[in-house]
Motif scaffolding. Structure first.
Motif, PDB file in Angstrom:
ATOM      1  N   ARG A  55       0.832  -1.208   0.000  1.00  0.00           N
ATOM      2  CA  ARG A  55       0.000   0.000   0.000  1.00  0.00           C
ATOM      3  C   ARG A  55       0.869   1.263   0.000  1.00  0.00           C
ATOM      4  NH1 ARG A  55      -5.317  -1.300   1.078  1.00  0.00           N
ATOM      5  NH2 ARG A  55      -5.626  -3.434   1.785  1.00  0.00           N
ATOM      6  N   ILE A  56       1.915   1.249   0.797  1.00  0.00           N
ATOM      7  CA  ILE A  56       2.815   2.406   0.863  1.00  0.00           C
ATOM      8  C   ILE A  56       3.550   2.575  -0.458  1.00  0.00           C
ATOM      9  CG2 ILE A  56       4.879   3.336   1.993  1.00  0.00           C
ATOM     10  CD1 ILE A  56       3.891   1.802   4.556  1.00  0.00           C
ATOM     11  N   ALA A  57       4.002   1.473  -1.039  1.00  0.00           N
ATOM     12  CA  ALA A  57       4.775   1.532  -2.284  1.00  0.00           C
ATOM     13  C   ALA A  57       3.933   2.015  -3.463  1.00  0.00           C
ATOM     14  CB  ALA A  57       5.372   0.160  -2.593  1.00  0.00           C
ATOM     15  N   ALA A  58       2.623   1.890  -3.370  1.00  0.00           N
ATOM     16  CA  ALA A  58       1.740   2.276  -4.473  1.00  0.00           C
ATOM     17  C   ALA A  58       1.585   3.787  -4.614  1.00  0.00           C
ATOM     18  CB  ALA A  58       0.365   1.632  -4.290  1.00  0.00           C
ATOM     19  N   MET A 100       2.354   7.976   2.266  1.00  0.00           N
ATOM     20  CA  MET A 100       1.055   7.646   2.827  1.00  0.00           C
ATOM     21  C   MET A 100       1.000   8.052   4.294  1.00  0.00           C
ATOM     22  SD  MET A 100      -1.115   4.116   2.808  1.00  0.00           S
ATOM     23  CE  MET A 100      -1.810   4.387   1.190  1.00  0.00           C
ATOM     24  N   ALA A 101      -0.058   8.749   4.646  1.00  0.00           N
ATOM     25  CA  ALA A 101      -0.274   9.129   6.040  1.00  0.00           C
ATOM     26  C   ALA A 101      -0.713   7.900   6.829  1.00  0.00           C
ATOM     27  CB  ALA A 101      -1.339  10.210   6.129  1.00  0.00           C
ATOM     28  N   CYS A 102      -0.323   7.868   8.080  1.00  0.00           N
ATOM     29  CA  CYS A 102      -0.685   6.736   8.945  1.00  0.00           C
ATOM     30  C   CYS A 102      -2.198   6.558   8.996  1.00  0.00           C
ATOM     31  CB  CYS A 102      -0.119   6.953  10.349  1.00  0.00           C
ATOM     32  SG  CYS A 102      -0.518   5.608  11.476  1.00  0.00           S
ATOM     33  N   THR A 103      -2.933   7.649   9.103  1.00  0.00           N
ATOM     34  CA  THR A 103      -4.400   7.540   9.188  1.00  0.00           C
ATOM     35  C   THR A 103      -4.976   6.900   7.932  1.00  0.00           C
ATOM     36  OG1 THR A 103      -4.575   9.824   8.406  1.00  0.00           O
ATOM     37  CG2 THR A 103      -4.690   9.472  10.789  1.00  0.00           C
ATOM     38  N   ASP A 104      -4.435   7.238   6.768  1.00  0.00           N
ATOM     39  CA  ASP A 104      -4.904   6.619   5.521  1.00  0.00           C
ATOM     40  C   ASP A 104      -4.560   5.133   5.487  1.00  0.00           C
ATOM     41  OD1 ASP A 104      -5.847   9.075   4.680  1.00  0.00           O
ATOM     42  OD2 ASP A 104      -4.045   9.532   3.506  1.00  0.00           O
ATOM     43  N   PHE A 147       2.145  10.969  11.168  1.00  0.00           N
ATOM     44  CA  PHE A 147       3.268  10.236  10.598  1.00  0.00           C
ATOM     45  C   PHE A 147       2.963   9.925   9.141  1.00  0.00           C
ATOM     46  CE2 PHE A 147       3.573   9.475  15.101  1.00  0.00           C
ATOM     47  CZ  PHE A 147       4.930   9.576  15.350  1.00  0.00           C
ATOM     48  N   HIS A 148       3.998  10.025   8.318  1.00  0.00           N
ATOM     49  CA  HIS A 148       3.870   9.751   6.886  1.00  0.00           C
ATOM     50  C   HIS A 148       4.937   8.731   6.509  1.00  0.00           C
ATOM     51  CE1 HIS A 148       1.200  13.218   6.357  1.00  0.00           C
ATOM     52  NE2 HIS A 148       1.953  13.757   7.304  1.00  0.00           N
ATOM     53  N   TYR A 149       4.548   7.755   5.695  1.00  0.00           N
ATOM     54  CA  TYR A 149       5.433   6.655   5.337  1.00  0.00           C
ATOM     55  C   TYR A 149       5.775   6.690   3.852  1.00  0.00           C
ATOM     56  CZ  TYR A 149       3.304   5.119   9.707  1.00  0.00           C
ATOM     57  OH  TYR A 149       2.831   5.056  10.987  1.00  0.00           O
ATOM     58  N   THR A 150       7.030   6.376   3.562  1.00  0.00           N
ATOM     59  CA  THR A 150       7.528   6.311   2.192  1.00  0.00           C
ATOM     60  C   THR A 150       8.285   5.004   2.014  1.00  0.00           C
ATOM     61  OG1 THR A 150       7.834   8.713   2.223  1.00  0.00           O
ATOM     62  CG2 THR A 150       8.924   7.509   0.452  1.00  0.00           C
ATOM     63  N   TYR A 151       8.034   4.354   0.891  1.00  0.00           N
ATOM     64  CA  TYR A 151       8.738   3.114   0.543  1.00  0.00           C
ATOM     65  C   TYR A 151      10.158   3.440   0.107  1.00  0.00           C
ATOM     66  CZ  TYR A 151       9.899  -1.028  -2.274  1.00  0.00           C
ATOM     67  OH  TYR A 151      10.514  -2.128  -2.820  1.00  0.00           O
ATOM     68  N   ARG A 152      11.119   2.632   0.556  1.00  0.00           N
ATOM     69  CA  ARG A 152      12.522   2.762   0.172  1.00  0.00           C
ATOM     70  C   ARG A 152      12.886   1.554  -0.694  1.00  0.00           C
ATOM     71  NH1 ARG A 152      16.389   2.652   4.008  1.00  0.00           N
ATOM     72  NH2 ARG A 152      17.650   4.028   2.736  1.00  0.00           N
ATOM     73  N   PRO A 153      12.737   1.649  -2.005  1.00  0.00           N
ATOM     74  CA  PRO A 153      12.946   0.486  -2.867  1.00  0.00           C
ATOM     75  C   PRO A 153      14.383  -0.011  -2.902  1.00  0.00           C
ATOM     76  CG  PRO A 153      12.637   2.453  -4.193  1.00  0.00           C
ATOM     77  CD  PRO A 153      12.356   2.836  -2.765  1.00  0.00           C
ATOM     78  N   GLU A 154      15.342   0.811  -2.522  1.00  0.00           N
ATOM     79  CA  GLU A 154      16.738   0.371  -2.577  1.00  0.00           C
ATOM     80  C   GLU A 154      17.002  -0.835  -1.677  1.00  0.00           C
ATOM     81  OE1 GLU A 154      16.401   4.044   0.066  1.00  0.00           O
ATOM     82  OE2 GLU A 154      15.770   3.535  -1.950  1.00  0.00           O
ATOM     83  N   ALA A 155      16.278  -0.962  -0.586  1.00  0.00           N
ATOM     84  CA  ALA A 155      16.449  -2.123   0.292  1.00  0.00           C
ATOM     85  C   ALA A 155      16.016  -3.399  -0.422  1.00  0.00           C
ATOM     86  CB  ALA A 155      15.658  -1.935   1.584  1.00  0.00           C
ATOM     87  N   ALA A 156      14.872  -3.355  -1.082  1.00  0.00           N
ATOM     88  CA  ALA A 156      14.389  -4.529  -1.814  1.00  0.00           C
ATOM     89  C   ALA A 156      15.284  -4.832  -3.014  1.00  0.00           C
ATOM     90  CB  ALA A 156      12.947  -4.308  -2.265  1.00  0.00           C
ATOM     91  N   ARG A 157      15.759  -3.785  -3.674  1.00  0.00           N
ATOM     92  CA  ARG A 157      16.655  -3.994  -4.820  1.00  0.00           C
ATOM     93  C   ARG A 157      17.959  -4.655  -4.381  1.00  0.00           C
ATOM     94  NH1 ARG A 157      15.598   1.860  -6.660  1.00  0.00           N
ATOM     95  NH2 ARG A 157      13.625   1.603  -7.774  1.00  0.00           N
ATOM     96  N   ALA A 158      18.494  -4.216  -3.248  1.00  0.00           N
ATOM     97  CA  ALA A 158      19.740  -4.803  -2.741  1.00  0.00           C
ATOM     98  C   ALA A 158      19.535  -6.270  -2.395  1.00  0.00           C
ATOM     99  CB  ALA A 158      20.235  -4.020  -1.532  1.00  0.00           C
ATOM    100  N   LEU A 159      18.396  -6.598  -1.803  1.00  0.00           N
ATOM    101  CA  LEU A 159      18.084  -7.993  -1.482  1.00  0.00           C
ATOM    102  C   LEU A 159      17.939  -8.803  -2.768  1.00  0.00           C
ATOM    103  CD1 LEU A 159      17.372 -10.274   0.478  1.00  0.00           C
ATOM    104  CD2 LEU A 159      14.990  -9.511   0.310  1.00  0.00           C
ATOM    105  N   ALA A 160      17.225  -8.266  -3.746  1.00  0.00           N
ATOM    106  CA  ALA A 160      17.048  -8.975  -5.022  1.00  0.00           C
ATOM    107  C   ALA A 160      18.398  -9.248  -5.687  1.00  0.00           C
ATOM    108  CB  ALA A 160      16.143  -8.174  -5.948  1.00  0.00           C
ATOM    109  N   ALA A 161      19.281  -8.265  -5.658  1.00  0.00           N
ATOM    110  CA  ALA A 161      20.609  -8.451  -6.247  1.00  0.00           C
ATOM    111  C   ALA A 161      21.380  -9.542  -5.515  1.00  0.00           C
ATOM    112  CB  ALA A 161      21.388  -7.138  -6.222  1.00  0.00           C
ATOM    113  N   ALA A 162      21.278  -9.554  -4.188  1.00  0.00           N
ATOM    114  CA  ALA A 162      21.968 -10.586  -3.407  1.00  0.00           C
ATOM    115  C   ALA A 162      21.395 -11.969  -3.713  1.00  0.00           C
ATOM    116  CB  ALA A 162      21.848 -10.282  -1.911  1.00  0.00           C
TER     117      ALA A 162
END
Length: 96
Positions: free
Chosen positions: A31-34, A38-42, A76-91
């Protein structure tokens, strides 16, 4: 929040995999990555889980480096950090 290297350490890989292994966390992350942010309330409204449950799971996603949290006043507002998933995928891809 871990500092991710070109190749995450084994401990960093394990933290990311643990974070993604829970269906509620994976749903929250999707949901956050989309969206840009995203606000916590949403997130609570969309996911139909309590604010305390969201907070609990966001902490794990943040520790794994998958989510960034920004506080604005009492919100609070949340943002996806795709670099973490990309680093895992590369590994994982390097396994063969």
């Amino acid at each position: 929040m871990p500092v991710l290297h070109a190749a995450p350490t084994l401990d960093e890989q394990v933290e990311i995999l643990k974070a993604l292994a829970d269906p509620v966390r994976l749903d929250l992350l999707r949901r956050i990555a989309a969206v840009d942010e995203m606000a916590c309330t949403d997130l609570v409204d969309e996911s139909h889980v309590s604010a305390s449950t969201v907070s609990y799971h966001i902490k794990t996603l943040r520790t794994a480096g998958l989510v960034q949290v920004r506080k604005e006043g009492r919100n609070f507002h949340y943002t996806y950090r795709p670099e973490a998933a990309r680093a895992l995928a590369a590994a994982l891809n390097s396994l063969g």
